[in-house]
Design an enzyme around this catalytic site. Sequence first.
Site, PDB file in Angstrom:
ATOM      1  N   CYS A  15       0.917  -1.257   0.011  1.00 15.95           N
ATOM      2  CA  CYS A  15      -0.029  -0.025  -0.172  1.00 15.95           C
ATOM      3  C   CYS A  15       0.915   1.365  -0.049  1.00 15.95           C
ATOM      4  O   CYS A  15       1.381   1.694  -1.080  1.00 15.95           O
ATOM      5  CB  CYS A  15      -1.031  -0.095   1.024  1.00 15.95           C
ATOM      6  SG  CYS A  15      -2.556   0.895   0.867  1.00 15.95           S
ATOM      7  N   HIS A  39      -3.709  -5.032   0.712  1.00 18.80           N
ATOM      8  CA  HIS A  39      -3.230  -5.571   1.826  1.00 18.80           C
ATOM      9  C   HIS A  39      -3.336  -6.963   1.661  1.00 18.80           C
ATOM     10  O   HIS A  39      -4.039  -7.626   2.422  1.00 18.80           O
ATOM     11  CB  HIS A  39      -3.942  -5.197   2.926  1.00 18.80           C
ATOM     12  CG  HIS A  39      -3.612  -3.688   3.108  1.00 18.80           C
ATOM     13  ND1 HIS A  39      -2.559  -3.320   4.028  1.00 18.80           N
ATOM     14  CD2 HIS A  39      -4.078  -2.329   2.999  1.00 18.80           C
ATOM     15  CE1 HIS A  39      -2.604  -1.944   3.978  1.00 18.80           C
ATOM     16  NE2 HIS A  39      -3.368  -1.337   3.249  1.00 18.80           N
ATOM     17  N   GLU A  91      -1.621  -9.139   3.315  1.00 20.96           N
ATOM     18  CA  GLU A  91      -1.462  -9.867   4.502  1.00 20.96           C
ATOM     19  C   GLU A  91      -2.874 -10.194   5.275  1.00 20.96           C
ATOM     20  O   GLU A  91      -2.835 -11.093   5.927  1.00 20.96           O
ATOM     21  CB  GLU A  91      -0.440  -8.946   5.538  1.00 20.96           C
ATOM     22  CG  GLU A  91      -1.314  -7.503   6.040  1.00 20.96           C
ATOM     23  CD  GLU A  91      -1.329  -6.590   4.914  1.00 20.96           C
ATOM     24  OE1 GLU A  91      -1.093  -6.646   3.682  1.00 20.96           O
ATOM     25  OE2 GLU A  91      -1.386  -5.288   5.426  1.00 20.96           O
TER      26      GLU A  91
HETATM   27  N1  GLN Z   1      -1.743   6.629   3.319  1.00 15.74           N
HETATM   28  C1  GLN Z   1      -1.844   6.034   1.952  1.00 15.74           C
HETATM   29  C2  GLN Z   1      -3.242   6.154   1.214  1.00 15.74           C
HETATM   30  O1  GLN Z   1      -4.384   6.394   1.973  1.00 15.74           O
HETATM   31  C3  GLN Z   1      -1.678   4.538   2.161  1.00 15.74           C
HETATM   32  C4  GLN Z   1      -2.625   3.806   2.902  1.00 15.74           C
HETATM   33  C5  GLN Z   1      -2.175   2.309   3.510  1.00 15.74           C
HETATM   34  O2  GLN Z   1      -0.900   2.280   3.353  1.00 15.74           O
HETATM   35  N2  GLN Z   1      -3.017   1.822   3.845  1.00 15.74           N
HETATM   36  O3  GLN Z   1      -3.371   5.889   0.101  1.00 15.74           O
END
Ligand code: GLN
Length: 542
Positions: free
Chosen positions: A380, A514, A516
């Site tokens: 992410c 994600h 994970e």
């Molecule tokens: N802050 C980033 C976004 O909002 C990444 C978010 C995250 O890593 N879950 O896109």
Amino acid sequence: MTRYIFITGGVVSSLGKGLGSAALGALLQARGYKVRLCKLDPYLNVDPGTMSPFQHGEVYVTDDGAETDLDLGHYERFTGVPARATDNTTTGRIYTEVLQRERRGDYLGATIQVIPHITNEIKDFIHEKEGTADFVLCEIGGTVGDIESLPFLEAIRQFGNEVGQDRSLFLHVTLLPYIPAAGELKTKPTQHSVKELMSHGIRPKILLCRADRDIDPDDRRKIALFCNIDEDKVIPALDASSIYEVPLTYHAEGLDRAVMDYFGIEDVKNLDLSIWEDIVHRVKEPEGEVQVAIVGKYTNLADSYKSLNEALIHGGIANNVRVDLKFIEAEELEKRDPAECLEGVHAVLVPGGFGERGSEGKIKAVQFARERKLPYFGICFGMQMAVIEAARNLCGIKDASSTEFEGCKVPLVAMISEWVKDNKIEMRDENVDKGGTMRLGAYPAILTKGSKVAEAYGATEISERHRHRYEVDIDYKDQLEAQGLVMSGVSPDGKLPEIVERPDHPWFIGVQFHPELKSKPFDPHPLFVSYIKAAVAQSRLV
Ligand code: GLN
């Protein structure tokens, strides 16, 4: 027939109630039953989405896009049953629903009260699970005695009465603290906690007693006597060296047997726990070890990266190695030469994150891993930082940044205002409430044939869970690809980059989602299996 098991906690918080519930779920599954686990959280937030990871640990995201308590992650990891939005509720959500109904005039002029309106809403949340499983395990967050828990305790008391004892069971998790001066475990806090529960009309029939050492049979007898519980239903729950040992140790202490016994269910022969035995064997007797550096921001609370830590362990299980996690504060890295922190590790990972603080340190970590050919996994925020790093250091876009950061001049990563889900356009706007403005839940992605990710997944169509506001700008595709950072996964409409990778690197992958969240010890996520395999290869080089 659905039976309900209510799990409460006493004495102190952090007793591992979630883990205990998950382990019991796994044991009931091993006995051939269909289970469903859910959690009632007494806090006032509508969901944990806006809580700091320092406060509350990780926010677990479901396929259907709910931001939920991290215990739902335990449930899914132990049972393999995908968590749903309807598996978690909070006081905030319950009140919101009741108050919205009141505003609509649904209560026909009645005075709205905790009993029956709030308690009915809680009972409806539980009733909704009827018929979906043989056993519904319902964990009540917090500790008995908390003010916020009262409506929940009242609701489950009523619920137990309504469905009857043969369909409901109250299981209480307590602590037997060890007092060094006396040289013994103390049962008094447990007695008090059961008394407190009984003052709410709830009589627990099974006690799961957490302790850091063996519980003397005399103490078991004493607890049974004082708490009005059968001695064989006072179950010792000792600390385990791996969480995946918990189903085995609780089984050995008779937890699932006690549940069967309570409900008067004939025991099955040949209960198969071999999956758990195999996992524990691999965890305890690895053939090697790799060290993975996690460059993040919430590194001093282990729970903030709960699913990530577990997914890395699962990658280790699949490769028969122990995975040593080295947490590095991204801000620390900003002040130092990255080699001081990263030299010698076998792989680097930048996990999900929010906000500008530490981002330059994360970008430095990406650069180090790229240049040193160390396996790099960007999750992410970690993918977004990999893109900014390549733009700045390879494409010559010096001001490349994200609109999440102050004074962003060239937004390689930006908030987009709409995207497509199930052929419908969904909107997102910077000025609305922070809660629920993210791209959340499962979205499909199309992978390039022959790419590293397609090879790792063994598929070219995948679905993964998202939780972010910003997206990498697809318009930079050609410039980034010319410098070796390939967009090997995109949304089905081709507008949102979902995965980047470097074909010229041993293992360099960034994902906007994600992975994970979906990894399980008995079904490790393919990206984590492949990443740890690359770390093992790296460990053989150094
Ligand atoms: N802050 C980033 C976004 O909002 C990444 C978010 C995250 O890593 N879950 O896109």
